[in-house]
Design an enzyme around this catalytic site. Structure first.
Site, PDB file in Angstrom:
ATOM      1  N   ASN A   9      42.417  41.820  49.888  1.00  0.00           N
ATOM      2  CA  ASN A   9      42.896  40.481  49.543  1.00  0.00           C
ATOM      3  C   ASN A   9      44.423  40.480  49.640  1.00  0.00           C
ATOM      4  O   ASN A   9      45.095  41.056  48.785  1.00  0.00           O
ATOM      5  CB  ASN A   9      42.418  40.158  48.114  1.00  0.00           C
ATOM      6  N   TRP A  10      44.925  39.848  50.670  1.00  0.00           N
ATOM      7  CA  TRP A  10      46.366  39.891  50.914  1.00  0.00           C
ATOM      8  C   TRP A  10      47.153  38.932  50.008  1.00  0.00           C
ATOM      9  O   TRP A  10      48.387  38.941  50.024  1.00  0.00           O
ATOM     10  CB  TRP A  10      46.670  39.567  52.386  1.00  0.00           C
ATOM     11  N   LYS A  11      46.440  38.074  49.302  1.00  0.00           N
ATOM     12  CA  LYS A  11      47.081  37.094  48.407  1.00  0.00           C
ATOM     13  C   LYS A  11      48.173  36.306  49.162  1.00  0.00           C
ATOM     14  O   LYS A  11      48.003  36.034  50.352  1.00  0.00           O
ATOM     15  CB  LYS A  11      47.636  37.791  47.157  1.00  0.00           C
ATOM     16  N   HIS A  97      38.731  33.856  41.998  1.00  0.00           N
ATOM     17  CA  HIS A  97      39.631  34.993  41.789  1.00  0.00           C
ATOM     18  C   HIS A  97      40.428  34.765  40.498  1.00  0.00           C
ATOM     19  O   HIS A  97      40.762  33.627  40.162  1.00  0.00           O
ATOM     20  CB  HIS A  97      40.588  35.153  42.983  1.00  0.00           C
ATOM     21  N   GLU A  99      43.425  35.025  39.680  1.00  0.00           N
ATOM     22  CA  GLU A  99      44.674  34.258  39.773  1.00  0.00           C
ATOM     23  C   GLU A  99      44.398  32.767  39.888  1.00  0.00           C
ATOM     24  O   GLU A  99      45.182  31.944  39.417  1.00  0.00           O
ATOM     25  CB  GLU A  99      45.525  34.792  40.938  1.00  0.00           C
ATOM     26  N   GLU A 169      36.628  42.284  38.355  1.00  0.00           N
ATOM     27  CA  GLU A 169      38.063  42.566  38.346  1.00  0.00           C
ATOM     28  C   GLU A 169      38.618  42.278  36.947  1.00  0.00           C
ATOM     29  O   GLU A 169      38.961  41.126  36.638  1.00  0.00           O
ATOM     30  CB  GLU A 169      38.782  41.685  39.362  1.00  0.00           C
ATOM     31  N   GLY A 175      46.965  44.130  39.686  1.00  0.00           N
ATOM     32  CA  GLY A 175      48.393  44.161  39.985  1.00  0.00           C
ATOM     33  C   GLY A 175      49.248  44.838  38.929  1.00  0.00           C
ATOM     34  O   GLY A 175      50.466  44.724  38.940  1.00  0.00           O
ATOM     35  N   SER A 215      43.993  47.252  40.751  1.00  0.00           N
ATOM     36  CA  SER A 215      44.785  48.464  41.005  1.00  0.00           C
ATOM     37  C   SER A 215      43.972  49.588  41.643  1.00  0.00           C
ATOM     38  O   SER A 215      44.178  50.770  41.322  1.00  0.00           O
ATOM     39  CB  SER A 215      45.484  48.928  39.714  1.00  0.00           C
ATOM     40  N   GLY A 236      43.936  44.565  46.322  1.00  0.00           N
ATOM     41  CA  GLY A 236      45.072  43.666  46.505  1.00  0.00           C
ATOM     42  C   GLY A 236      46.261  44.421  47.079  1.00  0.00           C
ATOM     43  O   GLY A 236      46.360  44.649  48.285  1.00  0.00           O
ATOM     44  N   GLY A 237      47.151  44.874  46.208  1.00  0.00           N
ATOM     45  CA  GLY A 237      48.399  45.522  46.626  1.00  0.00           C
ATOM     46  C   GLY A 237      48.227  46.613  47.676  1.00  0.00           C
ATOM     47  O   GLY A 237      48.976  46.656  48.660  1.00  0.00           O
TER      48      GLY A 237
HETATM   49  P1  PGA Z   1      45.363  44.662  42.972  1.00  0.00           P
HETATM   50  O1  PGA Z   1      44.582  43.238  43.153  1.00  0.00           O
HETATM   51  O2  PGA Z   1      44.580  45.673  43.779  1.00  0.00           O
HETATM   52  O3  PGA Z   1      46.723  44.416  43.474  1.00  0.00           O
HETATM   53  O4  PGA Z   1      45.295  44.987  41.504  1.00  0.00           O
HETATM   54  C1  PGA Z   1      43.192  43.173  43.206  1.00  0.00           C
HETATM   55  C2  PGA Z   1      42.737  41.746  43.367  1.00  0.00           C
HETATM   56  O5  PGA Z   1      43.328  40.849  42.736  1.00  0.00           O
HETATM   57  O6  PGA Z   1      41.798  41.439  44.118  1.00  0.00           O
END
Ligand code: PGA
Length: 253
Positions: A9-11, A97, A99, A169, A175, A215, A236-237
């Site tokens: 997930n590149w956000k 998600h 966020e 998650e 993050g 993470s 994500g990251g």
């Molecule tokens: P993260 O994000 O790996 O940066 O913690 C995961 C996600 O939100 O899908």
């Protein structure tokens, strides 16, 4: 047998140049295993879906979108429908998600409409669930995740629900560098599978992929995916560097 599934997930990251560079690095680093041994998906921002789709044209890597609107078309300024996503080559779409739930304010009811519209439009939703740190501290993880799953899947037959991938998650792990322990992930994900068995049946529960996210990195991926009910990772990251993401894909094999 549930094949491992790793999704990046590149956000709200990359640009028209770096999105293509990133996907090219992922394609070349994972070509031996992607599709064959592990399902892989990349989930770029809407505006780069098409250039990433082009770069993926001969690769066994699926494309996903980060969000969807539940109406099919019309006067919904700024929104994107299932048929639009399908039209440009998306297979998956994230729904709910954390966020979007906690920054943008999406409710379980809205998430349910999105999951339903995604399936109706021929997409495979990835329904994201997870508790806040206060909820975990108050021992409410089970209650929160149960509510999010029940409401997120409300009204869906077993046949329709079989299109859904769940991503657990924990919000406190996203993050933050604070990964859930493999035991914490396993405990909640076993509970999610049990819940799917109660809402539907043991066949659907046994076949549904349940990913962990929060993470996830190359150095914890294998241990997390080694848990019985962790069928893959939503990253994500660590999906923003091709080498890191490829190492996570390799850890799934
Ligand atoms: P993260 O994000 O790996 O940066 O913690 C995961 C996600 O939100 O899908």
């Amino acid at each position: 047998m549930r094949k491992p599934f790793v999704a990046g997930n590149w956000k709200m990251n990359t640009n028209s140049h770096s999105s293509v560079e990133l996907v090219n690095g992922i394609v070349s680093g994972s070509s031996e295993v992607a599709g064959e041994k592990v399902h892989v998906a990349v989930i770029p921002p809407f505006v780069y879906l098409q250039c990433v789709a082009k770069a993926l044209s001969t690769a066994s890597i699926a494309l996903g979108a980060q969000d969807i609107y539940y109406e099919q078309k019309g006067a919904f300024t700024g929104e994107i429908s299932a048929s639009m996503l399908k039209d440009i080559g998306c297979t998956y779409v994230l729904c709910g998600h954390s966020e979007r739930r906690h920054v943008i304010g999406e409710t379980d009811e809205l998430v349910n409409k999105k999951v339903t519209a995604a399936i109706a439009g021929g997409l495979l939703p990835i329904l994201c669930v997870g508790e806040l740190i206060e909820e975990r501290k108050a021992s409410k993880t089970e209650e929160v995740v149960t509510r999010q799953i029940k409401k997120g899947l409300a009204g869906l037959s077993a046949e329709k629900a079989s299109a859904v991938t769940i991503a657990y998650e924990p919000v406190w792990a996203i993050g933050t560098g604070l990964t859930a322990t493999p035991q914490q992930a396993q405990e909640t994900q076993a509970l999610i599978r049990k819940l799917l068995g109660e809402i539907y049946d043991s066949e659907l529960a046994g076949e549904t992929r349940i990913l962990y996210g929060g993470s996830a990195k190359a150095n914890n991926a294998a241990e997390l995916m080694g848990q019985e009910d962790v069928d893959g990772l939503l990253v994500g990251g660590a999906s923003l560097q091709a080498d890191d993401f490829v190492a996570i894909i390799q850890a799934a094999v």
